[in-house]
Structures are given as C-alpha cells and as structure tokens.
Design a protein around this motif. Structure first.
Motif, PDB file in Angstrom:
ATOM      1  N   VAL A  57     -92.205  14.986  46.557  1.00 46.49           N
ATOM      2  CA  VAL A  57     -91.965  16.614  46.495  1.00 46.49           C
ATOM      3  C   VAL A  57     -90.750  16.916  46.992  1.00 46.49           C
ATOM      4  N   PHE A  87     -91.539  24.762  45.112  1.00 44.40           N
ATOM      5  CA  PHE A  87     -92.448  23.629  44.779  1.00 44.40           C
ATOM      6  C   PHE A  87     -93.040  23.518  43.364  1.00 44.40           C
ATOM      7  N   TRP A  93     -94.850  17.761  42.572  1.00 42.70           N
ATOM      8  CA  TRP A  93     -95.908  18.740  42.875  1.00 42.70           C
ATOM      9  C   TRP A  93     -97.093  18.690  41.994  1.00 42.70           C
ATOM     10  N   MET A 122    -101.215  24.284  47.695  1.00 45.46           N
ATOM     11  CA  MET A 122    -101.566  23.335  46.950  1.00 45.46           C
ATOM     12  C   MET A 122    -103.170  23.358  46.731  1.00 45.46           C
TER      13      MET A 122
END
Length: 378
Positions: A57, A87, A93, A122
C-alpha cells in the motif's frame, strides 16, 4: 488448548517490528507489548513489508505522477479528503481490506483495536466497529497546517474534519496519545481519553564533548521545521553567547544529509543504531512551536535513553510530563536553557531517571481495553 486470554486484533498502518517506519511504529510497539501482558494480540499491518508483497500500500505518492493524478481526481469528483483518496485509489489497499475481512471471518477476535488514521479508515471499509481506537494525531490539524494551496482551494480541511469526526464516532472508545488531541476530539462531542506510553528509562552514556541532537526523517513537516529552527535560529544565538564553547548539533534521520555543509552541524543521515546517536549527545532540543498534534516521539525516545530534552511546555505536557524535560517556549528561551545547562556544575543530575523501568503518564491502553472487556462503561 485455547488461551484463557481474550484475543485482540490490532489493526495498524505499519508492521511495528519495522522500526524504519519511525515514530508510529515506536508508539505501537510499546502499546502492543503492554497489551500482550493481558491479552493475546494479533497484528494486522496495512503496509506489509516489501519482502511479503510486490505492491505494498503506498504511503507517499508525491514521486508517483499516476498515483498523484488518481488521488486528485478522487478529491475533485468524489469529494474525498486527501488522507482518504491517497489510499483508496490503490489496488493494494483494496486487497488488504479483503485480507482483513478474511482474517476476521476465519479467526474472529474478542476485541478489535485500531491505531492511527489508516487503521480506522480500513476498519470502516471492512464494516468493523472497533472496541478501541488509538489516535496518534488529529489529521485535520495536519491538513490545516500543512496542506498546499490547491488543497485549500478544494476545501480539503473541511472535508477532512467531517470525515474524521464520522470515523471517530464508530469505535466504542477513543484514546489519544496526546493530551491536546484528546481535548480536540472531546470538543467535537466524541469522548476521548489521553493515554500513557509505557517507557523503560535507562541511564545514558555521556559524550566527551558538548553536543545537541535531533533525529527524525525530514519528509515529516514538523521535523523539518524543528531542524530549520535548530540550525537557522538557535545555533547562531548559542555561538554568540558561548563562543568556542557552543555545542555541536548532530542531526540524524533520513534526509538530514542536506545540512552536512552547515557550520557547527554533523549530519549523519539514516542511522542503523539509535544507541550510537544518543551516546553522542547531551541534550535533545525540539523547537516545534505553534499548533501541534500528536506527541513528539523523539522527546519520548530521548527520555527513554536517559537524555535531557528542551522543548515547548505544550509538547512536554502532551507527552505526560516525563522526567528530564526542560520547558522553553521560544527560541531565546531555548538558548537560555542550553546555556544554563552547559554552565551547570552538575548539569546531568536532573536528567537521570528516578526509577528504572518506570511507566510514565496517564491511564494505559491496556487499562482501557480491560474496562471494555469487562463491559464497564467508559
């Protein structure tokens, strides 16, 4: 046989074992070690080590034109704040989000802890409601202070503020490593408590000549500001007041090499051994003035190595007022503190730790999580 300890899934940005990631890993490592005395902790790192994946990522996109363009497009058309858009464009991701969902399904934990903004972001996108979130910074403050003009033009700060508030309402409890950040979040109507960072303080080995030090990667704007203050503002005052007795300044950390030709400065660049840096200095001086978010990890790290720190009073208080810190809120005050320190007959006595292995600060993340595990209302 199943462990009697409750299990915790700790979702964070970096692998805490990879100290190359700097202050965030330093903080997480100490919190995880403390949690592990009570809980069975598993770590889910969003950014995997390069040896584990071909495409980790991305955290920095400035040097990647395609990534930067995709991020700007998301900001303009999807109205995402920069700290989210940078992101979410990434396939890596999305893959880590799927990995997190799979981890929860296959091995569901008793408790979920998120650490840092990307961890909470996340968790939300994986449909999770953490039991505890540990805020390292208030990212809205970073946007207010360091956004480029183009971000201000598209109202990134306002978007970031609303997005951050929304995310912070998901966890059962919020902890902040900074007193000021706990107050900021609470002022948004979201209860937050400042927590301590467990430290093991040890005596230091002193150098043969007087030296000040600062260590940190220069890509982090507060670090660059601090170095500019040390070299450009503080050092000339010390030379005028102390003459030939003025201390050297030793700079270390990725990017510090650019000050290698500055008079009175040693620039080491990235160092593999922290102990070597701290053995070479008497004092850490942190001229970070103005509005700050988070704690100065370099302040805490110096304290842990038994080194005195001169820093603004708000930085010291945000870190839990550990011993061996000398408050000074302006460059002239810092210069006076350095001069007084250099002329003191027993200049090191007030920097020595009073207790080996002490834990400095407030309530710990472990205590908060124990309350949650017992069903107590924070």
């Amino acid at each position: 046989m199943r462990s009697l300890k409750k299990s915790v899934l700790f979702v964070t940005t970096y692998d805490p074992q990879s100290q190359s990631w700097g202050g965030a890993s330093w903080v997480d490592t100490r919190i995880i070690d403390d949690l592990s005395s009570t809980f069975e902790v598993r770590i889910f790192a969003i950014v995997q080590d390069a040896s584990l994946t071909r495409s980790p990522v991305p955290l920095e996109i400035k040097a990647r034109p395609a990534a930067a363009a995709s991020t700007i497009l998301r900001m303009v058309f999807l109205r995402e704040p920069y700290q989210e858009a940078k992101f979410r464009f990434s396939r890596s991701w999305k893959q880590r989000r799927a990995d997190l969902t799979s981890e929860i399904r296959i091995n569901p934990p008793d408790l979920i802890v998120t650490s840092q903004w990307p961890g909470l972001l996340m968790a939300e996108q994986a449909g999770l409601y953490p039991n505890l979130h540990i805020a390292h910074n208030v990212d809205t403050v970073l946007a207010e202070n360091f956004d480029p003009a183009i971000f201000h033009a598209i109202r990134n700060v306002a978007r970031m503020r609303e997005r951050e508030k929304g995310l912070l309402r998901r966890p059962v409890a919020i902890a902040a490593i900074s007193r000021s950040d706990a107050r900021r979040i609470s002022d948004w109507g979201i209860p937050a408590r400042p927590i301590s960072i467990p430290l093991t303080v040890r005596p230091a080995t002193r150098p043969s000549t007087f030296a000040l030090g600062f260590i940190g990667k220069t890509s982090w704007p507060p670090n660059r500001t601090a170095i500019d203050g040390l070299v450009g503002d503080l050092l000339p005052i010390l030379k005028s007041r102390l003459g030939s007795d003025a201390p050297r300044i030793i700079l270390a950390g990725r990017g510090s090499e650019q000050w290698a030709n500055s008079p009175g400065v040693e620039a080491w660049g990235e160092v593999a051994e922290l102990d070597r840096f701290y053995r070479s200095i008497d004092l850490v001086v942190i001229p970070r003035t103005g509005t700050t978010t988070g704690i100065s990890v370099k302040l805490m790290e110096a304290v842990e190595h038994g080194i005195c720190v001169i820093a603004p009073s708000n930085l010291i208080e945000d870190a839990g007022s550990p011993p061996g810190c000398i408050p000074a809120d302006t460059i002239p005050e810092m210069a006076t503190a350095v001069v007084d320190f250099s002329r003191s007959q027993n200049r090191l006595s007030h920097c020595e730790p009073t207790e080996h292995g002490s834990v400095i600060g407030r309530i710990s993340a472990r205590d908060l999580l124990e309350e949650l595990a017992l069903g107590d209302n924070l």
